[in-house]
Design a protein around this motif. Structure first.
Motif, mmCIF file in Angstrom:
data_model
loop_
_atom_site.group_PDB
_atom_site.id
_atom_site.type_symbol
_atom_site.label_atom_id
_atom_site.label_comp_id
_atom_site.label_asym_id
_atom_site.label_seq_id
_atom_site.Cartn_x
_atom_site.Cartn_y
_atom_site.Cartn_z
ATOM 1 N N LEU A 717 30.927 38.623 -17.200
ATOM 2 C CA LEU A 717 29.674 39.228 -17.650
ATOM 3 C C LEU A 717 29.893 40.169 -18.823
ATOM 4 O O LEU A 717 29.124 40.180 -19.799
ATOM 5 N N LEU A 718 30.964 40.988 -18.722
ATOM 6 C CA LEU A 718 31.268 41.904 -19.832
ATOM 7 C C LEU A 718 31.612 41.124 -21.089
ATOM 8 O O LEU A 718 31.241 41.519 -22.217
ATOM 9 N N THR A 720 30.504 38.198 -21.906
ATOM 10 C CA THR A 720 29.263 37.628 -22.441
ATOM 11 C C THR A 720 28.459 38.684 -23.188
ATOM 12 O O THR A 720 27.911 38.439 -24.282
ATOM 13 N N LEU A 721 28.366 39.897 -22.577
ATOM 14 C CA LEU A 721 27.630 40.972 -23.230
ATOM 15 C C LEU A 721 28.293 41.383 -24.537
ATOM 16 O O LEU A 721 27.624 41.677 -25.541
ATOM 17 N N THR A 722 29.620 41.415 -24.540
ATOM 18 C CA THR A 722 30.329 41.812 -25.761
ATOM 19 C C THR A 722 30.094 40.799 -26.878
ATOM 20 O O THR A 722 29.881 41.146 -28.039
ATOM 21 N N ARG A 723 30.119 39.520 -26.529
ATOM 22 C CA ARG A 723 29.871 38.491 -27.532
ATOM 23 C C ARG A 723 28.443 38.600 -28.068
ATOM 24 O O ARG A 723 28.186 38.429 -29.264
ATOM 25 N N GLY A 724 27.469 38.892 -27.177
ATOM 26 C CA GLY A 724 26.095 39.038 -27.630
ATOM 27 C C GLY A 724 25.912 40.192 -28.591
ATOM 28 O O GLY A 724 25.199 40.099 -29.590
ATOM 29 N N MET A 725 26.634 41.322 -28.276
ATOM 30 C CA MET A 725 26.534 42.492 -29.151
ATOM 31 C C MET A 725 27.168 42.199 -30.494
ATOM 32 O O MET A 725 26.666 42.596 -31.550
#
Length: 735
Positions: A717-718, A720-725
Motif C-alpha cells: 500500500l505504501l 502504491t501511494l508513493t508511486r501515486g505521489m
C-alpha cells in the motif's frame, strides 16, 4: 583352567589401581573443607537440607566428576588430619571436628556414586591405597625428610581401615558400606591383599576381587578358611579347646613337673598368642585394639606370659613358690576366658557393646580418685607413725594396710572408718576418716554411677552403629593377608617353624605350593565340611532348594484344617505372603472397562502452562476452532495477538466429539463397532493430533505468518501511494 586365574567378574586390574592418583586429592579436599567450614557445626546441622544443598552437594558434585576411585580414601585421610588437629589445637577444636565431620559426610555421599557397580564399589573400599600415589618427586622427598630416613612411605591402607582408625561410625554403618561388609563376611566377595607386615608373607598369586561361585570353585578351596563367617565359627571352637585345656591343666597341676594336660594347654595357648600377635602386626595396633574382644584376648596373653615366666623360673631353679604363683596367675586367666566364650552368643547386647567404654571410664575415674586421695594416705601414715609411740612397731599401721583400709571404705565398709579413726590420731583421725567416708561413698560413687549410666545411655542410643562398627572390625580382621591365618591353632606354630625358614631359601612359587599343601593337610576335615555345605546346603544350592520344595509340597497337600492350626502356621509360615508374591510375579492381562473412556482421553501429560489453561477451559471446541481459517486482521475481525482465552467455550466436549469426527474415524467406525478398542485408539490419536495443532508453537507460527502477510500488504500500500505521489508531482512540473 586354574580357579585362581579366572578373570570372570574381576574388579579393575591391579595395574590400573596402581595408576590412580591419590596425593592430589588430599590437599584439595583439605583446602575445600577449610574454606567451607569456619564455625563449629554438629552432624545434624551439616546434614540439614538447606546446608546440605548449599555446601555439601556442590563439593560432592565437584569430586564426583573426577571419577577417582581413591576419593573416598582421601576424604577419610583428611578426616584423620582434622581429628589430630582438634586434639592439638584446643582453641579451634570445634571447628576442626566440624571439618572432620564434613569429610565423613563427603566420603559417604561420594561412595554412593560407585554403588551402581558392585565390583567397583568393593574395590573402592578394600583396595590398599598409598597416600603418596601420584605425588611429584619433590613432595615425596619432603615427606621422607619429615618422617626420617628409616620411615616407610609406602604404607598403604584401605578406605575401610581408615574409617575404623578414624572412628567414622556413620560411614561404616551406612547401607552402602554395610552391603560390602556383609558380602565380605559371608564370602560372596573374595579378594586378597599383598602382605607387607606379616610374619609369613605369601604374595605369589594375589587375587583380584571376584564374586564367589561355588559351582566353579574347587571342592577343597583353602581360601575359604579366610571367610570371616567360617572364621568366627572356628574361633569359637578354638576358644572352647583352649578353655577345656585350661581347666584340665589347673585340675591336674604339679608344681615339680609339667604334666600332659599342662603341656597341651601351653601348646594351645602359645598358638593363640601367636595368632593375636600376628593380627596386631598385620593391621596395626589401633585397628586391633578397637575391637572390644581383642582387649580381652590381649589381657589373657599377658596372663599367659606371666604364667610361663614364673613356671620356667620355678622348674629351672626348683622354686616351688614360683610354680605355685604361676598357677595362681593362670587361675586368673579363667576370669577372662569364661566370659570371652560366653560373649560369642550375646555379642549384640547393648551392655556388652558398652562394656569397653564403661571399663575405660571406670579406670580413668579410679585413677583420678587415687591421685586425689594419695595425699590423705600419706597424712594418715604420718599420723599413725608419729602419734602413738607406746604401740609396738609390729602393730603400727603400714602404708599397705592403710591403703587397703581406704579401699574397703571406698567400696562400702564405712563402719571401719569410725572404728579405726582414733588409732591414727585422737583429734584428726575421726575428722579425716569421716570426711573420706562421706566423699567416697556419697559424692564420688554417685558421680561414678552417673558417668557409667550416661555411657550406657549414649551407646544405647547408637547401639546399631556400635554393633555395625564392631562387626566391620571383625570382618576386616578376618580377611587377613598373613598366611598363618589359614592355619588353625596349634598348626600355626608348625607352619611358622616350617615355612618361615623355607621363605629365605625357596622361590616364592615353591613357598606358595608348600603353603597350600600344608594348609590342605592340616585343615582337611574343615575344608571337606565347608565344601559339602557350600555345594549342597548353602542358600541357593540344589539340595536345599529341592528339600524346601518337597516340604512346601507336603505342606500344601495337608487339609486346610491342619494348615490353619496356629502352631503349624507359626512353624511353616502363613501362605498369604506366598499369594502376594505370586500376584506380582505373573503377567497380568489388560483389564477392559476398569476406567472410563474420558479418563483415558484426559490422561495427564507434560504440557506448558498456557496449553494447560487452554485445554482445561476450551477442551470441547479445540478441534473445531483449529480448523477454522483465521481471517486477515485488515478486515477488522480481531487482533492477531488475541489470546485464546477469548474463544467461545460454550460448546461442550460431548457435542464436539459426536459431530466433529474426522473421515478416518468415520471410516473405522463403519468397520468396527463404536465400542471397539480400535476406535478408541484412533480417537485418542486424533485428539493428540488436534492438541498438537493447538500447542503455543503452532499458534505462534500462524500469528507470525499473519504478521508477515500484514506487513507485506502495508508495504504494498505504501509503495502504491508513493508511486501515486511521484506521478502527481511529475505531472505538475510538466505543466
Amino acid at each position: 583352567m586354574d580357579h585362581e586365574e579366572q578373570t570372570a567378574l574381576l574388579a579393575p586390574s591391579p595395574e590400573f589401581l596402581a595408576t590412580v592418583p591419590v596425593f592430589p586429592l588430599i590437599p584439595a579436599i583439605k583446602k575445600d573443607a577449610m574454606k567451607t567450614i569456619d564455625s563449629a557445626l554438629t552432624w545434624d546441622q551439616l546434614t540439614d537440607s538447606a546446608l546440605n544443598f548449599s555446601v555439601v552437594r556442590p563439593l560432592v558434585l565437584k569430586y564426583a566428576k573426577l571419577k577417582n576411585m581413591a576419593v573416598v580414601y582421601a576424604c577419610l585421610v583428611v578426616r584423620a588430619y582434622f581429628l589430630e588437629e582438634s586434639d592439638g589445637n584446643l582453641a579451634y577444636a570445634g571447628v576442626m571436628l566440624s571439618r572432620a565431620t564434613l569429610c565423613e559426610i563427603l566420603a559417604m555421599k561420594l561412595l554412593s556414586h560407585f554403588a551402581s557397580n558392585h565390583i567397583e564399589l568393593v574395590a573402592v573400599l578394600t583396595t590398599s591405597w598409598s597416600p603418596l600415589a601420584g605425588a611429584p618427586p619433590e613432595a615425596v622427598e619432603e615427606v621422607k625428610q619429615v618422617l626420617g630416613s628409616n620411615a616407610n612411605v609406602n604404607d598403604a591402607e584401605s578406605a575401610l581401615e581408615m574409617a575404623i582408625s578414624t572412628q567414622a561410625k556413620q560411614f561404616i554403618s551406612s547401607p552402602v558400606s554395610q552391603k560390602v561388609v556383609n558380602d565380605i563376611y559371608s564370602g560372596r566377595v573374595v579378594f586378597s591383599t599383598a602382605a607387607t607386615r606379616s610374619m609369613l608373607a605369601d604374595n605369589y598369586k594375589p587375587r583380584g576381587i571376584t564374586i564367589y561361585d561355588s559351582r566353579d570353585a574347587p571342592f577343597l578351596d583353602h581360601y575359604r578358611l579366610r571367610v570371616p563367617k567360617y572364621g568366627a565359627i572356628l574361633e569359637f571352637l578354638n576358644f572352647a579347646c583352649l578353655l577345656v585345656t585350661l581347666v584340665l591343666c589347673l585340675s591336674n597341676k604339679d608344681h615339680e613337673k609339667v604334666t600332659f594336660w599342662e603341656g597341651l594347654f601351653i601348646l594351645f595357648a602359645a598358638a593363640f598368642v601367636l595368632e593375636e600377635y600376628t593380627a596386631s602386626a598385620e593391621h596395626g595396633w589401633i585397628i586391633y585394639i578397637a575391637n572390644i574382644w581383642n582387649a580381652f584376648d590381649t589381657s589373657f596373653c599377658v596372663v599367659f606370659l606371666c604364667y610361663v615366666g614364673l613356671r620356667i623360673n620355678g622348674i629351672t631353679y626348683g622354686h616351688l613358690g614360683a610354680s605355685a604363683m604361676a598357677f595362681d596367675v593362670l587361675s586368673c586367666g579363667a576370669c577372662i576366658l569364661f566370659p570371652r566364650l560366653a560373649f560369642f552368643a550375646v555379642s549384640n547386647n547393648v551392655v556388652v557393646l558398652s562394656l569397653r567404654a564403661m571399663i575405660v571410664e571406670f579406670i580413668f575415674f579410679m585413677a583420678i580418685a587415687m591421685i586425689c586421695f594419695s595425699g590423705l594416705l600419706f597424712t594418715l601414715w604420718t599420723l599413725a607413725k608419729d602419734g602413738n609411740q607406746d604401740i609396738p612397731e609390729k602393730d603400727k599401721w603400714t602404708l599397705a594396710n592403710i591403703a587397703w583400709l581406704m579401699v574397703e571404705i571406698w567400696f562400702g565398709n564405712t563402719y571401719l572408718s569410725f572404728a579405726q579413726a582414733e588409732s591414727f590420731h585422737p583429734v584428726f583421725g575421726p575428722f579425716l576418716m569421716t570426711t573420706f567416708a562421706a566423699l567416697s561413698n556419697t559424692l564420688l560413687l554417685t558421680i561414678l554411677i552417673s558417668i557409667l549410666s550416661n555411657t550406657v545411655a549414649r551407646i544405647d542410643a547408637n547401639a546399631t552403629q556400635e554393633h555395625l562398627f564392631q562387626f566391620a572390625i571383625s570382618t576386616i580382621e578376618g580377611v587377613k593377608a598373613d598366611a598363618l591365618f589359614s592355619y588353625q591353632p596349634p598348626f600355626n606354630l608348625l607352619a611358622l617353624a616350617t615355612l618361615k625358614p623355607a621363605s629365605y631359601i625357596v622361590t616364592p612359587r615353591t613357598l606358595h605350593s608348600l603353603n597350600v599343601l600344608l594348609i590342605k593337610i592340616t585343615s582337611f576335615p574343615i575344608l571337606i565340611a565347608i565344601g559339602v555345605y557350600e555345594k549342597y546346603f548353602a542358600a541357593g544350592q540344589i539340595l536345599r532348594e529341592s528339600s524346601k520344595d518337597a516340604a512346601h509340597t507336603l505342606f500344601n497337600s495337608l487339609p486346610r484344617q491342619i494348615k490353619n492350626i496356629p502352631l503349624i502356621e507359626a512353624l511353616v509360615g502363613s501362605t498369604s505372603s506366598n499369594l502376594y508374591e505370586a500376584i506380582f510375579e505373573i503377567d497380568a492381562p489388560p483389564v477392559e472397562g476398569l476406567f472410563e473412556e474420558s479418563d483415558e482421553e484426559e490422561f495427564p501429560q507434560l504440557r506448558s502452562v498456557a496449553s494447560h489453561d487452554t485445554m482445561t477451559s476450551a477442551a470441547g471446541v479445540r478441534r473445531r476452532t483449529s480448523r477454522v481459517k483465521t481471517r486477515s486482521p485488515l478486515r477488522g475481525d480481531r487482533s492477531p495477538l488475541r489470546p485464546l482465552s477469548g474463544l467461545d467455550v460454550g460448546v461442550s466436549s460431548a457435542e464436539v466429539s459426536s459431530g466433529g469426527r474426522s473421515p478416518l474415524a468415520r471410516f473405522f467406525a463403519q468397520v468396527e463397532p463404536p465400542s471397539t478398542p480400535v476406535e478408541a485408539s484412533v480417537r485418542r490419536m486424533e485428539t493428540m493430533l488436534d492438541d498438537l495443532r493447538d500447542m503455543p508453537v503452532h499458534r505462534l507460527k500462524d500469528e507470525m505468518r499473519e504478521l508477515q502477510e500484514r506487513q507485506a500488504r502495508i508495504e504494498q500500500l505504501l509503495l502504491t501511494l508513493t508511486r501515486g505521489m511521484r506521478t502527481s508531482d511529475t505531472s505538475s512540473k510538466h505543466k
